[in-house]
Design an enzyme around this catalytic site. Sequence first.
Site, PDB file in Angstrom:
ATOM      1  CB  ALA A  61      -0.863  -0.018   1.257  1.00  0.00           C
ATOM      2  N   GLY A 100       0.493  -5.155   0.633  1.00  0.00           N
ATOM      3  CA  GLY A 100      -0.675  -5.165  -0.261  1.00  0.00           C
ATOM      4  C   GLY A 100      -0.359  -5.759  -1.617  1.00  0.00           C
ATOM      5  CD  GLU A 123       1.457  -5.960   5.329  1.00  0.00           C
ATOM      6  OE1 GLU A 123       0.798  -5.926   4.274  1.00  0.00           O
ATOM      7  OE2 GLU A 123       2.319  -6.852   5.546  1.00  0.00           O
TER       8      GLU A 123
HETATM    9  N1  T1G Z   1       4.619   3.354  -0.051  1.00  0.00           N
HETATM   10  C1  T1G Z   1       5.098   4.553  -0.422  1.00  0.00           C
HETATM   11  N2  T1G Z   1       6.397   4.802  -0.780  1.00  0.00           N
HETATM   12  C2  T1G Z   1       7.218   3.756  -0.750  1.00  0.00           C
HETATM   13  C3  T1G Z   1       6.805   2.458  -0.354  1.00  0.00           C
HETATM   14  C4  T1G Z   1       5.435   2.276   0.000  1.00  0.00           C
HETATM   15  N3  T1G Z   1       4.960   1.087   0.360  1.00  0.00           N
HETATM   16  N4  T1G Z   1       7.876   1.646  -0.420  1.00  0.00           N
HETATM   17  C5  T1G Z   1       8.910   2.403  -0.844  1.00  0.00           C
HETATM   18  N5  T1G Z   1       8.519   3.663  -1.042  1.00  0.00           N
HETATM   19  C6  T1G Z   1       9.347   4.769  -1.537  1.00  0.00           C
HETATM   20  C7  T1G Z   1      10.469   5.147  -0.565  1.00  0.00           C
HETATM   21  O1  T1G Z   1      10.026   6.055   0.390  1.00  0.00           O
HETATM   22  C8  T1G Z   1      11.486   5.761  -1.514  1.00  0.00           C
HETATM   23  O2  T1G Z   1      11.026   7.058  -1.806  1.00  0.00           O
HETATM   24  C9  T1G Z   1      11.336   4.934  -2.777  1.00  0.00           C
HETATM   25  O3  T1G Z   1      10.031   4.328  -2.698  1.00  0.00           O
HETATM   26  C10 T1G Z   1      12.345   3.858  -2.909  1.00  0.00           C
HETATM   27  O4  T1G Z   1      12.341   3.099  -1.712  1.00  0.00           O
HETATM   28  C11 T1G Z   1      -2.936  -3.293   3.114  1.00  0.00           C
HETATM   29  C12 T1G Z   1      -1.287  -1.655   4.468  1.00  0.00           C
HETATM   30  C13 T1G Z   1      10.227  -2.019  -1.841  1.00  0.00           C
HETATM   31  C14 T1G Z   1      12.071  -3.244  -0.794  1.00  0.00           C
HETATM   32  O5  T1G Z   1       6.435  -2.244   3.899  1.00  0.00           O
HETATM   33  O6  T1G Z   1      10.608  -2.329   1.826  1.00  0.00           O
HETATM   34  O7  T1G Z   1       0.821  -2.906   2.188  1.00  0.00           O
HETATM   35  O8  T1G Z   1      12.800   8.314  -0.709  1.00  0.00           O
HETATM   36  O9  T1G Z   1      14.710   3.545  -1.037  1.00  0.00           O
HETATM   37  O10 T1G Z   1      15.922   0.111  -1.226  1.00  0.00           O
HETATM   38  O11 T1G Z   1      -1.655  -4.962   3.939  1.00  0.00           O
HETATM   39  O12 T1G Z   1      11.143   0.301  -0.305  1.00  0.00           O
HETATM   40  O13 T1G Z   1      12.923   7.816  -3.153  1.00  0.00           O
HETATM   41  O14 T1G Z   1      11.223   9.432  -2.251  1.00  0.00           O
HETATM   42  O15 T1G Z   1      13.375   1.730   0.066  1.00  0.00           O
HETATM   43  O16 T1G Z   1      15.034  -0.418  -3.539  1.00  0.00           O
HETATM   44  C15 T1G Z   1       3.948  -2.848   3.029  1.00  0.00           C
HETATM   45  C16 T1G Z   1       8.180  -0.983   2.028  1.00  0.00           C
HETATM   46  C17 T1G Z   1       3.186  -1.572   3.119  1.00  0.00           C
HETATM   47  C18 T1G Z   1       7.435  -2.216   1.747  1.00  0.00           C
HETATM   48  C19 T1G Z   1      12.503  -1.192  -2.183  1.00  0.00           C
HETATM   49  N6  T1G Z   1       5.109  -2.661   2.194  1.00  0.00           N
HETATM   50  N7  T1G Z   1       9.220  -0.728   1.041  1.00  0.00           N
HETATM   51  O17 T1G Z   1      13.677  -0.915  -1.498  1.00  0.00           O
HETATM   52  O18 T1G Z   1      14.113   1.483  -2.306  1.00  0.00           O
HETATM   53  S1  T1G Z   1       1.837  -1.754   4.219  1.00  0.00           S
HETATM   54  C20 T1G Z   1       6.287  -2.362   2.718  1.00  0.00           C
HETATM   55  C21 T1G Z   1      10.379  -1.425   1.066  1.00  0.00           C
HETATM   56  C22 T1G Z   1       0.647  -2.591   3.309  1.00  0.00           C
HETATM   57  C23 T1G Z   1      -1.537  -3.775   3.261  1.00  0.00           C
HETATM   58  C24 T1G Z   1      -0.619  -2.886   4.047  1.00  0.00           C
HETATM   59  C25 T1G Z   1      11.419  -0.994   0.079  1.00  0.00           C
HETATM   60  C26 T1G Z   1      11.502  -1.875  -1.184  1.00  0.00           C
HETATM   61  P1  T1G Z   1      12.041   8.210  -1.982  1.00  0.00           P
HETATM   62  P2  T1G Z   1      13.686   2.476  -1.142  1.00  0.00           P
HETATM   63  P3  T1G Z   1      14.789   0.043  -2.166  1.00  0.00           P
END
Ligand code: T1G
Length: 694
Positions: A61, A100, A123
């Site tokens: 998400a 998500g 999450e």
């Molecule tokens: N939402 C918004 N922005 C995100 C994002 C996300 N989920 N994930 C990454 N970004 C942005 C981050 O801030 C950065 O922005 C850029 O993308 C690159 O990220 C309903 C509610 C995918 C493994 O927890 O683990 O789904 O600083 O530097 O090292 O159940 O990002 O460039 O402006 O980390 O290559 C669950 C979180 C959400 C994954 C990539 N998902 N992201 O790593 O790049 S909760 C997560 C990561 C959810 C549902 C629930 C990593 C990555 P900027 P980065 P990276």
Amino acid sequence: MTVTIAREGAIAVVTVDNPPVNALSQALRQALVEAVAELNADEAVKAVVLICAGRTFIAGADVSEFGKPPRPPHLPDVVACIEDAKRPWVAAIHGSALGGGLEVALGCAYRVAVASASLGLPEVKLGIIPGAGGTVRLPRLIGPAAAVDMVTSGSPVGAKKAEMLGLIDAVIDGDLRTGAIAFANDVAEKPLPEPISRRAVPAVEAGFWESAETEVTAKAKREVAPLKALSSIRNASETDFADAMAFERETFLELRGSSQAAALRHVFFAERAAPRPPELSGVTPRNVRSAAVVGGGTMGAGIAVALRDAGLPVVLVERDKAAVERGLANIRAIFDGSVKRGRITQEAAVERMAGVTGSEDYGLLSDTDLVIEAVFEDIAVKRTVFTKLSEVCRPDAVLATNTSYLDPNVISGGASHPERFLGLHFFSPANVMKLLEIVPTATTAPDVLATGFALARLLGKIPVRAGICDGFIGNRILKVTRAQAERLLLCGATPSAVDAAMRAFGLPMGPFEAQDLGGLDIAAFQRKAARERGEAPFAPVADRLCAMERHGQKSGGGWYDYHPGDRTPKASDIVAAIIAEESAVMPQRNWAQGELADCIVLPMVNEAAGILEEGVALRASDIDLVKIHGYGFPRCRGGPIQYAKHRGLKTVVALLERLSVEGLADAPCKLLRRAAESGGFTTVAGGTVIGNGS
Ligand code: T1G
Ligand code: NAD
């Protein structure tokens, strides 16, 4: 953000393109619902491939939407829409299918992935639980035990393991799109598999949930989400799909608004901001293909291991032959420890140790790209080392000091090519601790500073830019913590009560236990230097303990007594007697745990605000990262500044004012007062405070 639909024969290929990580923004959710409707209506389509452009499948998400009211279509409905589609949808996964993103894939009839892909529900690392069926569909697909592991740890699994678990149907070799279309053509003729939502959750052995709860509780420490995730998976195995989804959603929404979730989100974005100081945008770092460490003691050995773990060849320089052997033995011991803990194989340990050359000859460094000094914390010794280095090293070699307290400008003063010099402050154990304070001097060149940040990325460290002052960011706040802890001893508290209060607050250990582990002598060096500068550091009891050579565990006693071979701290009569003498004139009182913690944590906040005010830190969130990754501040509290915002800055200022009236803390600094008035740290200081008040 775009969602495009292409035709490959009877297969429709839906391509999601929402850089940087295809996060499920409201617009993307809407577009997916529309794509399902369009393809449901197209009789010519026999199956659908869902694939993403860019470096990753849907990474979850959109976390940046969390602070706002949720807008439809809500993700559970999007997933249900795909699950109920008239044709089989095949999720084609590369990069990371997270949160998500994996829930969307669980809505698809099939999942395929390239071998390098990773799949997870992280999450809990954001203080929430999956909110679109992750805790309900996953146990139905891979069984409760594997689901509990994945969801309560938040750790992703690789494609091979995912296939073994039954999470994906196939690993695609070669081009993902081509492979996925071939897979889709293959399944298009087969009857649709039973939707995961209609499958039963496999039964578990008696006692499974109880032992799972014990295990998750132990790992979760203070974090709430892992246990909530466990109860949602259990609920999903004991009720029908609709009830389970409702329970999960209710829990998700409750946690989303929690202070722990706000704190963990804050840390998530802070960790993404810290590696990019604005002054370095567009600056290219220097190449680092070889490295050296001068000094093979506690820190030098750990730094050498971190460099070897990242694949760099390392030369270790020490004072003499015996010291070289000691240094190599220190490094070997760290690798052996990693083998024992199963972190690396014996072969890897041998290979990494083979990449370390020990010598007392600085001449070996004539063509080294990066040299990190970790010798005694003594200005004369360090200056001698850098004089030698600036004679033998290339003019473009990067020279760094790991000093804890000394001024890098003074250490490098007089050395040639001062622009190639900076502070790289590692934390003990250097091969484990994530934090790296990067300290530019007045003359550090931008590409040298950029090299420090690039090195942090290579070593998997969290880099924080720190200005020069006594102790930079972390140790400067640590000085205040230690002084506060001693103040409490003189007002009726005991070392074990203070330590217990800080452990209850969420730290892995209290200030006195930590000093006994690291050694009381390091801070004594620092106080000696401070007194020579005319300052008056407050440590009446610690000074007397050091005078008695009570340096902590390594000398059998410090704030606590230790039996030989036993690291269990025991209350010390000697220390109690010294405290009684030193507190003879101070008012004694009984302390509640919360009050003890306030006396330690709130002055941390005040010092952090002072550091921001002086521009020693770029952002408030950087200071939070320093305390979390260098000093064990609980991640789920977000760091001292985030914690203060959670408590209310006005409340924090009022409490500090009261403590200062009682002579138990310094009065709130100007920046903290103004931040309390204006509701945040954004742009209240004359100096530039970057960032959104976080
Ligand atoms: N939402 C918004 N922005 C995100 C994002 C996300 N989920 N994930 C990454 N970004 C942005 C981050 O801030 C950065 O922005 C850029 O993308 C690159 O990220 C309903 C509610 C995918 C493994 O927890 O683990 O789904 O600083 O530097 O090292 O159940 O990002 O460039 O402006 O980390 O290559 C669950 C979180 C959400 C994954 C990539 N998902 N992201 O790593 O790049 S909760 C997560 C990561 C959810 C549902 C629930 C990593 C990555 P900027 P980065 P990276
Ligand atoms: P240490 O005493 O364990 O090791 C210092 C090493 O430097 C010794 O092996 C010594 O032989 C070597 N040395 C001394 N003079 C030398 C010279 N002229 N040439 C080559 N080698 C020489 O000390 P440490 O705890 O590893 O600390 C090293 C530095 O790291 C200090 O500046 C300290 O402040 C800093 N630091 C320490 C910690 C910590 O927790 N110990 C954490 C961060 C930074």
